[in-house]
Design a protein around this motif. Structure first.
Motif, PDB file in Angstrom:
ATOM      1  N   LEU A   1      71.241  33.159  12.305  1.00  0.00           N
ATOM      2  CA  LEU A   1      70.607  33.299  13.613  1.00  0.00           C
ATOM      3  C   LEU A   1      69.269  32.563  13.654  1.00  0.00           C
ATOM      4  CD1 LEU A   1      71.340  37.029  14.494  1.00  0.00           C
ATOM      5  CD2 LEU A   1      72.246  35.011  15.641  1.00  0.00           C
ATOM      6  N   ARG A   2      68.524  32.598  12.564  1.00  0.00           N
ATOM      7  CA  ARG A   2      67.264  31.857  12.525  1.00  0.00           C
ATOM      8  C   ARG A   2      67.495  30.355  12.626  1.00  0.00           C
ATOM      9  NH1 ARG A   2      65.892  35.789   8.532  1.00  0.00           N
ATOM     10  NH2 ARG A   2      66.397  34.309   6.870  1.00  0.00           N
ATOM     11  N   GLU A   3      68.557  29.863  11.982  1.00  0.00           N
ATOM     12  CA  GLU A   3      68.890  28.449  12.089  1.00  0.00           C
ATOM     13  C   GLU A   3      69.256  28.078  13.525  1.00  0.00           C
ATOM     14  OE1 GLU A   3      69.405  25.420   9.730  1.00  0.00           O
ATOM     15  OE2 GLU A   3      67.588  26.601   9.537  1.00  0.00           O
TER      16      GLU A   3
ATOM     17  N   ARG B   1      73.169  46.183  17.516  1.00  0.00           N
ATOM     18  CA  ARG B   1      72.415  45.516  16.452  1.00  0.00           C
ATOM     19  C   ARG B   1      72.236  44.035  16.753  1.00  0.00           C
ATOM     20  NH1 ARG B   1      74.132  46.613  10.355  1.00  0.00           N
ATOM     21  NH2 ARG B   1      73.488  48.685  11.084  1.00  0.00           N
ATOM     22  N   ILE B   2      73.270  43.396  17.300  1.00  0.00           N
ATOM     23  CA  ILE B   2      73.150  41.996  17.695  1.00  0.00           C
ATOM     24  C   ILE B   2      72.026  41.825  18.711  1.00  0.00           C
ATOM     25  CG2 ILE B   2      74.294  40.122  18.931  1.00  0.00           C
ATOM     26  CD1 ILE B   2      75.300  40.307  16.158  1.00  0.00           C
ATOM     27  N   LYS B   3      71.954  42.734  19.680  1.00  0.00           N
ATOM     28  CA  LYS B   3      70.903  42.654  20.695  1.00  0.00           C
ATOM     29  C   LYS B   3      69.523  42.754  20.057  1.00  0.00           C
ATOM     30  CE  LYS B   3      71.946  45.871  23.597  1.00  0.00           C
ATOM     31  NZ  LYS B   3      71.860  46.696  24.833  1.00  0.00           N
ATOM     32  N   ASP B   4      69.353  43.662  19.106  1.00  0.00           N
ATOM     33  CA  ASP B   4      68.059  43.811  18.449  1.00  0.00           C
ATOM     34  C   ASP B   4      67.693  42.557  17.664  1.00  0.00           C
ATOM     35  OD1 ASP B   4      67.870  46.356  19.468  1.00  0.00           O
ATOM     36  OD2 ASP B   4      68.626  47.346  17.665  1.00  0.00           O
ATOM     37  N   TRP B   5      68.654  41.982  16.971  1.00  0.00           N
ATOM     38  CA  TRP B   5      68.383  40.786  16.163  1.00  0.00           C
ATOM     39  C   TRP B   5      67.931  39.622  17.038  1.00  0.00           C
ATOM     40  CZ3 TRP B   5      73.133  40.706  12.300  1.00  0.00           C
ATOM     41  CH2 TRP B   5      72.970  41.759  11.388  1.00  0.00           C
TER      42      TRP B   5
ATOM     43  N   LEU C   1      64.086  37.466  17.553  1.00  0.00           N
ATOM     44  CA  LEU C   1      63.930  36.017  17.400  1.00  0.00           C
ATOM     45  C   LEU C   1      63.419  35.346  18.667  1.00  0.00           C
ATOM     46  CD1 LEU C   1      67.156  35.177  15.363  1.00  0.00           C
ATOM     47  CD2 LEU C   1      64.808  35.138  14.534  1.00  0.00           C
ATOM     48  N   GLY C   2      63.135  36.117  19.687  1.00  0.00           N
ATOM     49  CA  GLY C   2      62.587  35.551  20.905  1.00  0.00           C
ATOM     50  C   GLY C   2      63.615  35.208  21.956  1.00  0.00           C
ATOM     51  N   PHE C   3      64.861  35.648  21.771  1.00  0.00           N
ATOM     52  CA  PHE C   3      65.877  35.399  22.781  1.00  0.00           C
ATOM     53  C   PHE C   3      65.817  36.479  23.864  1.00  0.00           C
ATOM     54  CE2 PHE C   3      67.649  33.049  19.216  1.00  0.00           C
ATOM     55  CZ  PHE C   3      68.160  31.914  19.821  1.00  0.00           C
ATOM     56  N   GLU C   4      66.238  36.088  25.033  1.00  0.00           N
ATOM     57  CA  GLU C   4      66.355  37.033  26.142  1.00  0.00           C
ATOM     58  C   GLU C   4      67.828  37.200  26.481  1.00  0.00           C
ATOM     59  OE1 GLU C   4      65.369  36.925  30.855  1.00  0.00           O
ATOM     60  OE2 GLU C   4      63.687  36.524  29.503  1.00  0.00           O
ATOM     61  N   LEU C   5      68.313  38.417  26.402  1.00  0.00           N
ATOM     62  CA  LEU C   5      69.715  38.685  26.690  1.00  0.00           C
ATOM     63  C   LEU C   5      70.009  38.402  28.154  1.00  0.00           C
ATOM     64  CD1 LEU C   5      72.407  39.784  25.514  1.00  0.00           C
ATOM     65  CD2 LEU C   5      71.685  42.044  26.317  1.00  0.00           C
ATOM     66  N   GLU C   6      70.944  37.498  28.384  1.00  0.00           N
ATOM     67  CA  GLU C   6      71.299  37.145  29.757  1.00  0.00           C
ATOM     68  C   GLU C   6      72.470  37.971  30.255  1.00  0.00           C
ATOM     69  OE1 GLU C   6      72.912  33.150  30.731  1.00  0.00           O
ATOM     70  OE2 GLU C   6      71.157  33.012  32.031  1.00  0.00           O
ATOM     71  N   ARG C   7      73.508  38.094  29.434  1.00  0.00           N
ATOM     72  CA  ARG C   7      74.649  38.913  29.825  1.00  0.00           C
ATOM     73  C   ARG C   7      75.415  39.325  28.572  1.00  0.00           C
ATOM     74  NH1 ARG C   7      76.442  33.798  31.466  1.00  0.00           N
ATOM     75  NH2 ARG C   7      75.806  34.213  33.599  1.00  0.00           N
TER      76      ARG C   7
END
Length: 289
Positions: free
Chosen positions: A147-149, A197-201, A205-211
């Protein structure tokens, strides 16, 4: 936790439950990626899905890793004898009784393919507009690093799409029981990762959940006949228990926080020193004179 998939992934995708899941995932991807624009798009692993076929970016590529079960059944191509490049890693041999088939080629036909280590992507930082990871996190030995990559190579406002099996479902329950008895139901080198857990990860990392979307509400059955009989559960599950679908798709956008001006810059007038008063001007007059 095992470092290799217990179930053969290509064989599972040819089974009734595998075709059922892949059909749902392909339909979701076709609908979502068609509205993502840019220049570069990557699909990490799982060549059984053509995740970018409805995307219109000029540069699209499938990224495979010789050490990842999500890249099976394709293999790393050997280097040419007269090539100056370093020798390629050895190709794992096929079992003696395994028949040769068209699937034993090095890469899918008609799709540009990049071979590399998925945990060390050979792309510049902030150079990719879209990354799709279909079940890739379930096969990598280090999901956090992957995910960091992805966050590193994605451009600001770039999109990340993740597909996986939902551990909070009937399929997840059967997978947990099956692993304890040595008979897992779905192929995964690692434990299934919960949607929460995916949402938290990705938020860390600075992502915003869109859907986020769930699907595949039929019970974890092997036969095509029984899966067809429970087709009525698709509409019922989508309405009454949407978070318990066997598969999920998460779409997130990379946000880059920065400073911005919210109004005109105002200069502050200097404050007079305490105890001092303004000097008299020519307009100042003394009524007593």
């Amino acid at each position: 936790m095992s470092d290799r998939p217990i179930i053969d992934w290509p064989a599972w995708t040819d089974s009734p439950p595998g075709r059922y899941v892949l059909a749902w995932e392909q339909a979701q991807l076709d609908r979502v990626v068609s509205n993502v624009f840019g220049y570069h798009a990557l699909q990490l692993g799982l060549p059984q899905l053509d995740a970018l076929r409805e995307n219109r970016m000029p540069c699209r590529a499938l990224v495979l890793d010789a050490a990842s079960g999500a890249s099976a059944p394709y293999r790393f191509p050997p280097a040419a004898p007269d090539s100056l490049a370093p020798p390629a890693p050895p190709i794992p041999p096929l079992p003696p009784d395994a028949p040769l088939s068209p699937s034993d080629r090095f890469a899918p036909d008609g799709r540009p393919t990049v071979w590399c280590d998925l945990l060390d992507l050979p792309f510049e930082a902030q150079s990719v507009d879209l990354i799709v990871m279909p079940h890739t996190l379930e096969f990598t030995r280090d999901p956090h690093r992957l995910l960091r990559e992805a966050e590193r190579v994605l451009m600001p406002e770039g999109q990340l799409i993740i597909l996986g099996f939902n551990s909070l479902s009937l399929w997840g329950v059967r997978q947990s029981v099956g692993k304890m008895t040595g008979r897992p139901f779905v192929p995964a080198a690692q434990d299934l990762i919960a949607f929460t857990r995916i949402k938290d990860w990705i938020k860390l990392l600075g992502f915003e959940l869109e859907r986020g979307r769930f699907g595949c509400y039929r019970p974890p059955l092997v036969g095509e006949k029984w899966l067809t009989r429970f087709s009525f559960m698709e509409d019922a599950g989508d309405r009454w228990w949407p978070i318990f679908g066997a598969a999920y798709m998460v779409t997130a956008v990379k946000r880059v926080r920065g400073m911005r001006l919210i109004g005109p810059v105002r200069t502050k007038k200097p404050v007079l020193a305490p105890g001092l008063t303004p000097a008299a001007t020519h307009k100042t007059h003394n009524p007593r004179i």
